[in-house]
Design a protein around this motif. Structure first.
Motif, mmCIF file in Angstrom:
data_model
loop_
_atom_site.group_PDB
_atom_site.id
_atom_site.type_symbol
_atom_site.label_atom_id
_atom_site.label_comp_id
_atom_site.label_asym_id
_atom_site.label_seq_id
_atom_site.Cartn_x
_atom_site.Cartn_y
_atom_site.Cartn_z
ATOM 1 N N THR A 172 0.850 -1.194 0.000
ATOM 2 C CA THR A 172 0.000 0.000 0.000
ATOM 3 C C THR A 172 0.885 1.244 0.000
ATOM 4 N N LEU A 173 1.973 1.179 0.759
ATOM 5 C CA LEU A 173 3.010 2.213 0.714
ATOM 6 C C LEU A 173 4.214 1.599 -0.004
ATOM 7 N N VAL A 174 4.520 2.054 -1.189
ATOM 8 C CA VAL A 174 5.592 1.471 -1.984
ATOM 9 C C VAL A 174 6.905 2.198 -1.713
ATOM 10 N N SER A 175 8.000 1.590 -2.172
ATOM 11 C CA SER A 175 9.323 2.185 -1.985
ATOM 12 C C SER A 175 9.360 3.623 -2.486
ATOM 13 N N SER A 176 10.064 4.456 -1.708
ATOM 14 C CA SER A 176 10.290 5.876 -2.024
ATOM 15 C C SER A 176 9.070 6.758 -1.781
ATOM 16 N N THR A 177 7.975 6.207 -1.243
ATOM 17 C CA THR A 177 6.819 7.025 -0.901
ATOM 18 C C THR A 177 7.183 7.960 0.243
ATOM 19 N N LYS A 178 6.827 9.238 0.092
ATOM 20 C CA LYS A 178 7.115 10.206 1.146
ATOM 21 C C LYS A 178 6.026 10.137 2.203
ATOM 22 N N LEU A 179 6.450 10.099 3.470
ATOM 23 C CA LEU A 179 5.503 10.096 4.578
ATOM 24 C C LEU A 179 5.247 11.528 5.032
ATOM 25 N N ASN A 217 15.329 0.938 -1.180
ATOM 26 C CA ASN A 217 15.917 -0.356 -1.546
ATOM 27 C C ASN A 217 15.151 -1.565 -1.015
ATOM 28 N N LEU A 218 13.946 -1.344 -0.471
ATOM 29 C CA LEU A 218 13.179 -2.479 0.039
ATOM 30 C C LEU A 218 12.701 -3.357 -1.115
ATOM 31 N N PRO A 219 12.990 -4.668 -1.073
ATOM 32 C CA PRO A 219 12.437 -5.550 -2.113
ATOM 33 C C PRO A 219 10.959 -5.777 -1.874
ATOM 34 N N VAL A 220 10.260 -6.183 -2.912
ATOM 35 C CA VAL A 220 8.848 -6.493 -2.787
ATOM 36 C C VAL A 220 8.704 -7.830 -2.069
ATOM 37 N N LEU A 221 7.892 -7.852 -1.016
ATOM 38 C CA LEU A 221 7.655 -9.088 -0.271
ATOM 39 C C LEU A 221 6.597 -9.910 -0.991
ATOM 40 N N ASN A 222 7.006 -11.087 -1.478
ATOM 41 C CA ASN A 222 6.060 -11.967 -2.172
ATOM 42 C C ASN A 222 5.260 -12.756 -1.153
ATOM 43 N N GLN A 223 3.987 -12.465 -1.045
ATOM 44 C CA GLN A 223 3.135 -13.110 -0.065
ATOM 45 C C GLN A 223 2.037 -13.910 -0.738
ATOM 46 N N LEU A 226 10.830 3.209 12.926
ATOM 47 C CA LEU A 226 10.863 2.715 11.547
ATOM 48 C C LEU A 226 12.253 2.883 10.935
ATOM 49 N N LEU A 227 12.925 3.992 11.306
ATOM 50 C CA LEU A 227 14.278 4.249 10.815
ATOM 51 C C LEU A 227 15.254 3.202 11.372
ATOM 52 N N LEU A 228 15.124 2.903 12.672
ATOM 53 C CA LEU A 228 15.996 1.921 13.306
ATOM 54 C C LEU A 228 15.804 0.527 12.698
ATOM 55 N N GLN A 229 14.578 0.199 12.351
ATOM 56 C CA GLN A 229 14.291 -1.123 11.786
ATOM 57 C C GLN A 229 14.612 -1.207 10.291
#
Length: 493
Positions: A34-41, A84-90, A65-68
């Protein structure tokens, strides 16, 4: 406006901090894309106003969230979902609730086709047959609790709170050595005893050290199912010998020894499981002599030594062993309550040393405080007092159960009144089957259980083992009444 504001829910009654509730929900939005990589919060002030929380909650959430590693902070630009988060295949789950457990594993694993499934009991008005367990309502819980609290309150209790010996607590070992030497005629020292989590652990440890693929172990043609399964799990070759009214037929064991090398004999000498018969003196001596002559181990499972109604307890094989052939296994679980997982394995020092090493890899150590509690419980005489108390009660229950079974259901069932233990070996008339009884019993809210486990050798003997000790008088009457209804229904078919 944060576009996913409506998906954020706070539980202000929950013990978890609001910032952690928020960070976990944002992580979930990232995981499901729902929130993809590089989305600004949103900025911390903006999001705080939208969610009606303090700005410090948002700051703490973003820091978490930064620490994790789920987000990254870019100076003068803001906070973004990490690029750089990969897409989690669920796997796509239909109609699932958050945090619902998945039924199927996402990986392959080895399934065990030997070990039986442990049944779970439902909390309803069913009655459940057991094969001889104590009545936990008679447990000496007050005495045990007081002793546990007193030991826990001692100033030096910290000495027992860290890692201890894989042999078990030293104090309990010393107390058990004195107690078993006095009550069972043993001649052991502390070096000969390993504290276990019950008899089953002792059987498992013994099988691991004695048996490999195709090694031969001798058991009765009726035998304790869990022991059979443990040996088969080692891929051992089970050789079955006859069990009659005097116990294991040791002449058959001798005949096997003349033809093949055996590694061990498993025996419940005091009250054979499941038939309840006692191994006679002549066969006890013969078995010990065979063990010395052919160099095999005797695994003696003395699971209910304390319960004898017609005579004093018969000393175990281990009390006569002077050659180091017997591995003697027992527990306090049966005597007091199954929840107290304290047992013992007694053997030669070199075997106990090896068993302790193996035990350390599956169960680093026991519960030192509980073991100290039972050391005190035994030394103070509380265990013997408890045994004397329940012995009288169980004898009365045995007598009532056997009388009603004979008077009310003697046309269907045959049995011998057991001299000890907590169960009766019951034979069903050959015109009927336990399969039919088991099916009809459910209509009368009686669960027979896995009746096939008493005939692993496929003899077709039509016996099962029925425990009596766990039922009070009222429950025994009710159990017999339900059996009567079942048999009446079968007769009409």
């Amino acid at each position: 406006m944060f576009p996913y504001k409506t998906s954020i829910q706070f539980d202000r009654k929950c013990n978890q901090a609001l910032y952690l509730q928020l960070s976990n929900q944002i992580i979930q939005l990232i995981k499901n894309q729902t929130l993809v990589s590089s989305t600004k919060l949103p900025g911390s002030r903006t999001l705080a106003e939208q969610l009606n929380v303090h700005r410090k909650t948002i700051v703490a959430c973003y820091e978490e969230l930064l620490l994790q590693g789920w987000v990254e902070s870019i100076p003068k630009k803001g906070t973004f979902v990490h690029r750089n988060l990969p897409v989690l295949n669920q796997r796509k789950l239909k109609n699932c609730v958050a945090f619902d457990m998945k039924k199927n594993a996402g990986f392959s694993f080895y399934r065990n086709t030997v070990l039986p499934k442990i049944p779970l009991k439902n909390k309803n008005d069913f009655m459940y047959l057991n094969d001889g367990i104590s009545d936990v309502r008679l447990k000496p819980i007050d005495e045990i609790a007081r002793t546990y609290l007193r030991i826990s309150a001692k100033k030096n209790v910290f000495e027992h709170l860290s890692y201890g010996s894989t042999f078990g607590n030293d104090t309990l070992r010393e107390v058990l050595v004195a107690y078993l030497n006095a009550t069972r005629g043993l001649h052991i020292t502390k070096e000969n005893i390993l504290i276990t989590r019950g008899s089953q652990m002792g059987i498992w440890l013994s099988s691991q050290l004695l048996l490999q693929k195709k090694d031969i172990i001798v058991v009765g043609n009726t035998n304790y199912q869990s022991a059979d399964a443990t040996f088969l799990n080692q891929q051992a070759n089970l050789k079955r010998v006859l069990v009659d009214e005097y116990g294991l037929v040791t002449k058959e064991i001798e005949n096997i020894c003349k033809r093949q090398q055996i590694k061990a004999v498993y025996v419940t000498s005091h009250h054979h499981h499941p038939t309840t018969v006692t191994l006679c003196a002549e066969r006890r001596i013969h078995l010990l002599n065979l063990a010395k002559q052919y160099n095999f181990a005797i695994i003696e499972d003395d699971y209910d030594y304390d319960f004898n109604y017609n005579h004093a307890p018969i000393l175990p094989l281990a009390s006569h062993d002077t050659n180091g052939n017997v591995i003697y296994i027992g527990s306090i679980c049966k005597t007091v309550a199954p929840v107290f997982r304290i047992g013992y394995l007694i053997a030669s020092k070199e075997f106990v040393d090896e068993a302790s090493k193996l035990r350390g890899f599956v169960d680093r150590q026991g519960d030192a405080l509980l073991e100290l509690t039972f050391a005190d419980f035994i030394k103070s005489g509380d265990l013997d007092r408890h045994i004397r108390k329940v012995m009288k009660i169980y004898k009365q229950r045995r007598d009532l159960f056997c009388k009603l079974l004979k008077d009310e259901l003697g046309d269907f069932f045959q049995f011998e009144i057991p001299k000890g233990g907590m169960a009766v070996w019951v034979k069903l008339d050959s015109n009927y089957s336990w399969k039919t009884i088991s099916e009809i019993a459910k209509k009368h809210k009686l669960e027979i259980g896995n009746w096939q486990r008493y005939d692993n050798a496929k003899l077709g003997h039509n016996h099962i083992r029925i425990g009596f000790a766990a039922y009070n008088d009222e429950e025994i009457y009710e159990l017999i009444n339900r059996f009567k209804k079942i048999m009446d229904e079968i007769k009409k078919q």
